[in-house]
Design a protein around this motif. Structure first.
Motif, PDB file in Angstrom:
ATOM      1  N   PRO A 119      56.302  69.902  49.543  1.00  0.00           N
ATOM      2  CA  PRO A 119      55.202  69.891  48.974  1.00  0.00           C
ATOM      3  C   PRO A 119      54.532  71.480  48.697  1.00  0.00           C
ATOM      4  O   PRO A 119      54.551  72.379  50.237  1.00  0.00           O
ATOM      5  CB  PRO A 119      53.710  69.677  49.836  1.00  0.00           C
ATOM      6  CG  PRO A 119      54.620  68.968  50.279  1.00  0.00           C
ATOM      7  CD  PRO A 119      56.159  68.754  50.627  1.00  0.00           C
ATOM      8  N   MET A 120      53.846  72.384  48.465  1.00  0.00           N
ATOM      9  CA  MET A 120      52.875  73.767  48.539  1.00  0.00           C
ATOM     10  C   MET A 120      52.057  73.062  49.775  1.00  0.00           C
ATOM     11  O   MET A 120      52.054  72.623  50.380  1.00  0.00           O
ATOM     12  CB  MET A 120      52.462  73.967  47.235  1.00  0.00           C
ATOM     13  CG  MET A 120      53.073  74.178  46.050  1.00  0.00           C
ATOM     14  SD  MET A 120      53.629  75.991  46.355  1.00  0.00           S
ATOM     15  CE  MET A 120      52.476  77.123  46.306  1.00  0.00           C
ATOM     16  N   ASN A 121      51.774  74.675  49.656  1.00  0.00           N
ATOM     17  CA  ASN A 121      50.809  75.260  50.981  1.00  0.00           C
ATOM     18  C   ASN A 121      50.928  74.708  51.917  1.00  0.00           C
ATOM     19  O   ASN A 121      51.147  74.187  53.082  1.00  0.00           O
ATOM     20  CB  ASN A 121      49.746  74.361  50.867  1.00  0.00           C
ATOM     21  CG  ASN A 121      48.395  74.810  50.212  1.00  0.00           C
ATOM     22  OD1 ASN A 121      48.553  75.783  48.917  1.00  0.00           O
ATOM     23  ND2 ASN A 121      47.969  74.273  50.413  1.00  0.00           N
ATOM     24  N   PHE A 122      52.878  75.708  52.586  1.00  0.00           N
ATOM     25  CA  PHE A 122      53.597  75.456  53.825  1.00  0.00           C
ATOM     26  C   PHE A 122      53.962  73.929  54.151  1.00  0.00           C
ATOM     27  O   PHE A 122      53.656  73.230  55.435  1.00  0.00           O
ATOM     28  CB  PHE A 122      52.887  76.148  54.643  1.00  0.00           C
ATOM     29  CG  PHE A 122      52.422  77.046  54.826  1.00  0.00           C
ATOM     30  CD1 PHE A 122      53.370  78.082  54.819  1.00  0.00           C
ATOM     31  CD2 PHE A 122      51.370  77.606  53.985  1.00  0.00           C
ATOM     32  CE1 PHE A 122      52.818  79.591  54.979  1.00  0.00           C
ATOM     33  CE2 PHE A 122      50.534  79.120  53.986  1.00  0.00           C
ATOM     34  CZ  PHE A 122      51.815  80.117  54.340  1.00  0.00           C
ATOM     35  N   ASN A 123      54.309  73.057  53.217  1.00  0.00           N
ATOM     36  CA  ASN A 123      54.629  71.671  53.299  1.00  0.00           C
ATOM     37  C   ASN A 123      52.994  70.799  53.502  1.00  0.00           C
ATOM     38  O   ASN A 123      53.667  69.895  54.104  1.00  0.00           O
ATOM     39  CB  ASN A 123      55.643  71.506  54.674  1.00  0.00           C
ATOM     40  CG  ASN A 123      57.320  72.107  53.724  1.00  0.00           C
ATOM     41  OD1 ASN A 123      57.180  73.388  53.866  1.00  0.00           O
ATOM     42  ND2 ASN A 123      58.554  71.645  53.635  1.00  0.00           N
ATOM     43  N   SER A 124      52.269  71.189  53.181  1.00  0.00           N
ATOM     44  CA  SER A 124      51.287  70.620  53.688  1.00  0.00           C
ATOM     45  C   SER A 124      51.425  68.931  52.750  1.00  0.00           C
ATOM     46  O   SER A 124      51.454  68.521  51.413  1.00  0.00           O
ATOM     47  CB  SER A 124      49.488  71.126  52.294  1.00  0.00           C
ATOM     48  OG  SER A 124      48.498  70.176  52.721  1.00  0.00           O
ATOM     49  N   SER A 150      50.637  65.425  46.224  1.00  0.00           N
ATOM     50  CA  SER A 150      50.084  64.278  45.660  1.00  0.00           C
ATOM     51  C   SER A 150      50.961  65.496  44.002  1.00  0.00           C
ATOM     52  O   SER A 150      50.154  65.224  42.624  1.00  0.00           O
ATOM     53  CB  SER A 150      48.463  63.212  45.332  1.00  0.00           C
ATOM     54  OG  SER A 150      48.066  65.026  45.564  1.00  0.00           O
ATOM     55  N   SER A 151      50.211  66.675  44.253  1.00  0.00           N
ATOM     56  CA  SER A 151      50.728  67.540  42.972  1.00  0.00           C
ATOM     57  C   SER A 151      52.420  67.812  43.146  1.00  0.00           C
ATOM     58  O   SER A 151      52.251  69.125  42.080  1.00  0.00           O
ATOM     59  CB  SER A 151      50.261  69.189  43.584  1.00  0.00           C
ATOM     60  OG  SER A 151      48.526  69.135  43.651  1.00  0.00           O
ATOM     61  N   MET A 152      53.070  67.325  43.651  1.00  0.00           N
ATOM     62  CA  MET A 152      54.808  67.217  43.436  1.00  0.00           C
ATOM     63  C   MET A 152      54.755  67.094  42.407  1.00  0.00           C
ATOM     64  O   MET A 152      54.973  65.935  42.258  1.00  0.00           O
ATOM     65  CB  MET A 152      55.350  67.001  44.352  1.00  0.00           C
ATOM     66  CG  MET A 152      55.358  67.703  45.648  1.00  0.00           C
ATOM     67  SD  MET A 152      56.904  67.492  46.639  1.00  0.00           S
ATOM     68  CE  MET A 152      56.971  65.804  46.920  1.00  0.00           C
ATOM     69  N   VAL A 154      63.418  62.465  49.216  1.00  0.00           N
ATOM     70  CA  VAL A 154      62.990  62.752  50.406  1.00  0.00           C
ATOM     71  C   VAL A 154      61.181  63.891  50.791  1.00  0.00           C
ATOM     72  O   VAL A 154      61.940  64.740  49.551  1.00  0.00           O
ATOM     73  CB  VAL A 154      63.593  62.411  51.471  1.00  0.00           C
ATOM     74  CG1 VAL A 154      62.464  62.893  53.126  1.00  0.00           C
ATOM     75  CG2 VAL A 154      64.621  62.143  51.837  1.00  0.00           C
ATOM     76  N   ALA A 155      60.531  62.811  50.704  1.00  0.00           N
ATOM     77  CA  ALA A 155      59.689  64.573  50.633  1.00  0.00           C
ATOM     78  C   ALA A 155      59.441  65.266  52.510  1.00  0.00           C
ATOM     79  O   ALA A 155      58.483  64.109  53.113  1.00  0.00           O
ATOM     80  CB  ALA A 155      58.222  64.227  49.986  1.00  0.00           C
TER      81      ALA A 155
END
Length: 199
Positions: free
Chosen positions: A40-45, A50-52, A62-63
């Motif tokens: 996810p964005m923001n350094f894997n935040s 939910s934005s992915m 896997v996230a």
């Protein structure tokens, strides 16, 4: 691409989604079962899970979330941070509330989507933090991950240094015996990356 973010103004959420979704589509044309780890964005935040853009029917996604909260404690003394991080901050139990917030979000995402979330990075920069404080923080972090059903975290590596890092973090070590070294012990062995699916 480690810890995607838009600090440079060049990678928006939409652009990162396009890159990841396209990459997965290309991989699936030749390998339907390969595990693909998305960030996810923001350094894997965790708060950006939910934005992915992800195909929920793909059972081999896997996230990967990175959780360094609270940053004032975990990154104190780090040379790449600004002067406000130079202050010495001792460990206190209420810090774990900050760490737990990302886990709550990650657990909800797992339940809603069926996509497994791992905490790919967490820890403390040890330049000015005592061993006791580091130990308390890491043991508390592992307990919270277990509480929120993020329990299948393990370190895959091939050297003694990799193994020693897992001892410090309190997580299992999987030895990739096709790598460059041989650790003194491990919790599991794989002979190829695909064997991770069987663990």
């Amino acid at each position: 691409y480690n810890e995607p973010n838009n600090y440079s103004g060049k990678i928006s959420d939409a652009k990162w989604n396009y890159i990841q979704f396209s990459a997965v589509a290309a991989i699936r044309k030749i390998d339907e079962d390969r595990v693909v780890c998305l960030s996810p964005m923001n350094f894997n935040s965790a708060h950006k899970l939910s934005s992915m853009l992800v195909k929920r029917s793909d059972k081999h996604i896997v996230a990967d979330v990175h959780n360094y909260a609270p940053m004032r404690f975990t990154h104190q003394g780090a040379e790449w941070m600004d002067d406000s991080y130079k202050a010495e901050i001792p460990f206190s139990q209420d810090m774990m509330n900050d760490f737990e917030q990302a886990l709550i979000v990650a657990e909800e995402y797992q339940k809603e989507t069926g996509i497994k979330v791992i905490i790919g990075e967490f820890g403390v920069y040890e330049k000015q933090v005592s061993e006791e404080d580091v130990s308390q923080f890491l043991s508390g972090a592992v307990k919270l991950m277990e509480k929120h059903n993020i329990t299948n975290c393990a370190y895959v590596g091939d050297t003694q240094g990799d193994y020693e890092a897992t001892v410090d973090a309190g997580i299992d070590f999987i030895w990739a015996d096709y790598g460059f070294g041989k650790p003194e012990r491990c919790d599991a062995v794989i002979h190829s990356f695909k064997e991770l699916l069987n663990l």
